[in-house]
Motif scaffolding. Structure first.
Motif, PDB file in Angstrom:
ATOM      1  N   ILE A  23       1.229  -1.276  -0.505  1.00 10.88           N
ATOM      2  CA  ILE A  23       0.404  -0.216  -0.089  1.00 10.88           C
ATOM      3  C   ILE A  23       0.649   0.845  -0.158  1.00 10.88           C
ATOM      4  O   ILE A  23       1.774   1.622   1.230  1.00 10.88           O
ATOM      5  CB  ILE A  23      -1.058  -0.077   1.183  1.00 10.88           C
ATOM      6  CG1 ILE A  23      -2.059  -1.186   1.488  1.00 10.88           C
ATOM      7  CG2 ILE A  23      -1.720   1.192   1.212  1.00 10.88           C
ATOM      8  CD1 ILE A  23      -2.567  -1.582   0.133  1.00 10.88           C
ATOM      9  N   LEU A  60      15.374  16.272  -1.954  1.00 14.94           N
ATOM     10  CA  LEU A  60      16.243  15.651  -0.977  1.00 14.94           C
ATOM     11  C   LEU A  60      17.298  15.009  -1.426  1.00 14.94           C
ATOM     12  O   LEU A  60      17.615  15.106  -2.693  1.00 14.94           O
ATOM     13  CB  LEU A  60      15.019  14.359  -0.817  1.00 14.94           C
ATOM     14  CG  LEU A  60      14.813  13.212  -1.442  1.00 14.94           C
ATOM     15  CD1 LEU A  60      15.439  12.325  -2.186  1.00 14.94           C
ATOM     16  CD2 LEU A  60      13.220  12.689  -0.456  1.00 14.94           C
ATOM     17  N   ARG A 142      -7.243   3.551  -3.424  1.00 15.08           N
ATOM     18  CA  ARG A 142      -6.704   3.925  -1.709  1.00 15.08           C
ATOM     19  C   ARG A 142      -6.718   3.652  -0.886  1.00 15.08           C
ATOM     20  O   ARG A 142      -8.247   2.893  -0.696  1.00 15.08           O
ATOM     21  CB  ARG A 142      -7.326   6.170  -1.341  1.00 15.08           C
ATOM     22  CG  ARG A 142      -7.397   6.437  -0.296  1.00 15.08           C
ATOM     23  CD  ARG A 142      -8.096   7.903   0.142  1.00 15.08           C
ATOM     24  NE  ARG A 142      -6.841   8.258  -0.843  1.00 15.08           N
ATOM     25  CZ  ARG A 142      -6.438   9.181  -0.461  1.00 15.08           C
ATOM     26  NH1 ARG A 142      -5.610   9.177   0.772  1.00 15.08           N
ATOM     27  NH2 ARG A 142      -5.860  10.240  -0.837  1.00 15.08           N
ATOM     28  N   ASP A 172       2.493   3.769   3.125  1.00 15.16           N
ATOM     29  CA  ASP A 172       1.288   5.197   3.057  1.00 15.16           C
ATOM     30  C   ASP A 172       1.931   5.876   3.860  1.00 15.16           C
ATOM     31  O   ASP A 172       1.477   6.712   4.322  1.00 15.16           O
ATOM     32  CB  ASP A 172      -0.018   4.330   3.090  1.00 15.16           C
ATOM     33  CG  ASP A 172      -0.124   3.475   4.268  1.00 15.16           C
ATOM     34  OD1 ASP A 172       0.507   3.329   4.385  1.00 15.16           O
ATOM     35  OD2 ASP A 172      -1.227   3.150   4.574  1.00 15.16           O
ATOM     36  N   GLY A 318      15.258   9.780   5.783  1.00 15.56           N
ATOM     37  CA  GLY A 318      14.536   9.446   5.953  1.00 15.56           C
ATOM     38  C   GLY A 318      14.031   8.442   3.991  1.00 15.56           C
ATOM     39  O   GLY A 318      13.741   7.331   4.365  1.00 15.56           O
ATOM     40  N   SER A 320      16.235   7.274   2.478  1.00 18.74           N
ATOM     41  CA  SER A 320      17.471   5.989   2.322  1.00 18.74           C
ATOM     42  C   SER A 320      17.141   4.694   3.742  1.00 18.74           C
ATOM     43  O   SER A 320      17.215   3.909   2.661  1.00 18.74           O
ATOM     44  CB  SER A 320      18.916   6.752   2.755  1.00 18.74           C
ATOM     45  OG  SER A 320      19.127   7.800   1.705  1.00 18.74           O
TER      46      SER A 320
END
Ligand code: FAD
Length: 407
Positions: A23, A60, A142, A172, A318, A320
């Protein structure tokens, strides 16, 4: 050269998971799908966005550990085709005098160099790589609810459709619906800073090629990098309460610039000049994190990426960490004899490292910790750094790497 693909051809030891529902088609979900497929597991991705061209907003940096995870998936080329490499970090004082200039990560290996890219571009590249490998990515799906049964798991989507599998991966993101089902009491919290991002071609702060420049002084932190075609990517972190969501929605680039420049002008004039030169591309978000310690899994459901361990952006880890998650999850399911062993192996290897990152990053954002880096250079050590190469190495047996108490 990419490592030799050892995908579905590698013998699996008999874990009872053959079909996985992922998801979220962000960085964690798409990379996990690629890794699971490589481990010979049937996988489909369900992404809420109606198409892959979601916000290309913030940029990033992928660090060497994230690039190493991608290399083990044979997916380096998809990512080195976008963005630009960073091989060194320069630190300036607020007036622009150089304080330090140090190498960044594993700069000597082109596959493992830090890379600066827009998040949307990275998502699109990873989704294209997954599609190229025949992975089904359903957009506009969704997730509304998860039903975890003894023999399988069912995902219920907002459009009324359902899907079933042996396992469901909740990738998600920060406001995860899957986490809501597993750990309803866990809520993201403000990490003490607002984070501004901008792009400009008129910035008056050139640097050495392939270098990120950090500027000391100012209200929280400032950094920038110039792309090979002359566009400056910059961020500014400002300590303070979260900006209300309606203020973020209504804000304009000119308004953010007028807010930011005076905050930087006195202590970091060199940073103020970069922001002042930015006309039409400034965004802002609140730094947010998940408090460590919350549950990550049930019998057949697992959270990964930001859904499990979102950290403030200060350490820039985050994405990585999400890529590392993908490799470790696929190897755990490949090598463990059953799903319970696989998920507990995964958690024991991932939790100390990711939660250390959340804590360190949060402390930096809140100003309760000064990074113990040589003049802002190399990252401080994290749990698992010493063994990371072996852990991520696709052909190594992950069961042999579990902490002693699990072995
Ligand atoms: C300002 C900022 C700066 C950052 N800077 C860096 C950096 O320099 N380096 C770094 O490594 N990391 C950085 N990060 C962190 C990095 O962006 C995240 O860690 C990373 O994107 C997490 O990926 P993810 O796939 O877990 O989550 P996401 O990228 O959020 O993806 C989640 C996906 O799930 C989908 N989704 C959500 N709900 C549902 C649902 N109910 N059903 C189906 N799909 C759903 C979303 O549409 C989305 O596509 C930064 C983050 C922020 C906010």
């Amino acid at each position: 050269m990419e490592p030799r693909p050892r995908g579905p051809d590698r013998e699996r030891t008999g874990c009872d998971v053959t079909r996985v529902l992922v998801i979220g088609g962000g960085i964690a979900g798409t990379a996990a799908a690629v890794a699971l497929r490589k481990a010979g597991i049937d996988v489909a991705v369900y992404e809420a966005h109606p198409d892959s061209a979601e916000d290309i907003g913030a940029f990033l940096t992928l660090a060497s550990n994230g690039m190493r995870a991608l290399a083990q998936l044979g997916a380096s080329a998809a990512v080195t085709a976008i963005g630009f490499p960073l091989t060194s970090m320069r630190v300036l004082d607020g007036a622009g005098a150089q304080v330090a200039h140090v190498p960044l990560g594993e700069a000597a290996d082109p596959r493992l160099r830090y890379r600066c890219l827009r998040r949307g571009e990275l998502n699109t590249a990873l989704q294209a790589e997954a599609a190229r490998r025949g992975i089904d990515i359903r957009h506009g799906a969704r997730l509304a609810a998860v039903e975890d049964g003894p023999d399988g798991v069912t995902a219920h989507f907002a459009d009324g459709s359902t899907a079933t599998g042996d396992m469901l991966v909740g990738a998600d993101g920060l406001n995860s619906t899957v986490r809501e089902a597993i750990a309803p009491a866990t809520r993201p919290v403000h990490a003490g800073q607002q984070v501004f991002y901008g792009y400009t071609r008129a910035a008056p702060l050139p640097g050495p090629d392939a270098s990120i420049t950090m500027v000391r002084g100012g209200p929280g932190g400032f950094g920038c990098a110039v792309s090979p075609d002359g566009e400056t990517y910059w961020f500014a972190r400002v300590s303070g309460d979260p900006l209300p969501m309606d203020e973020i929605t209504r804000g304009t680039p000119a308004g953010w610039r007028d807010l930011l420049v005076p905050l930087l002008r006195e202590d970091a004039p060199v940073a103020a000049d970069v922001v002042a030169a930015t006309t039409d591309a400034i965004m802002v978000t609140n730094a947010t994190e998940l408090p460590p310690g919350a549950p990550w899994r049930t019998a057949r459901t697992l959270l990964i990426g930001d859904a499990a361990h979102a950290a403030s952006p200060a350490t820039g880890q985050g994405a990585s960490m999400a890529l590392e998650d993908a490799v470790v999850l696929a190897k755990s399911l490949r090598d463990a004899p059953d799903i319970e062993t696989a998920l507990s192996c995964y958690e024991s290897l991932r939790r100390p490292r990711t939660e250390h990152n959340t804590t360190v990053s949060g402390n930096i954002s809140r100003g309760t910790h000064t990074p113990s880096r040589p003049a802002g250079g190399a990252s401080p050590p994290r749990p698992g750094d010493d063994d990371l190469a072996r852990l991520l190495e696709w052909d190594s047996d992950i069961m042999a790497m579990r902490p002693a108490h699990q072995g």
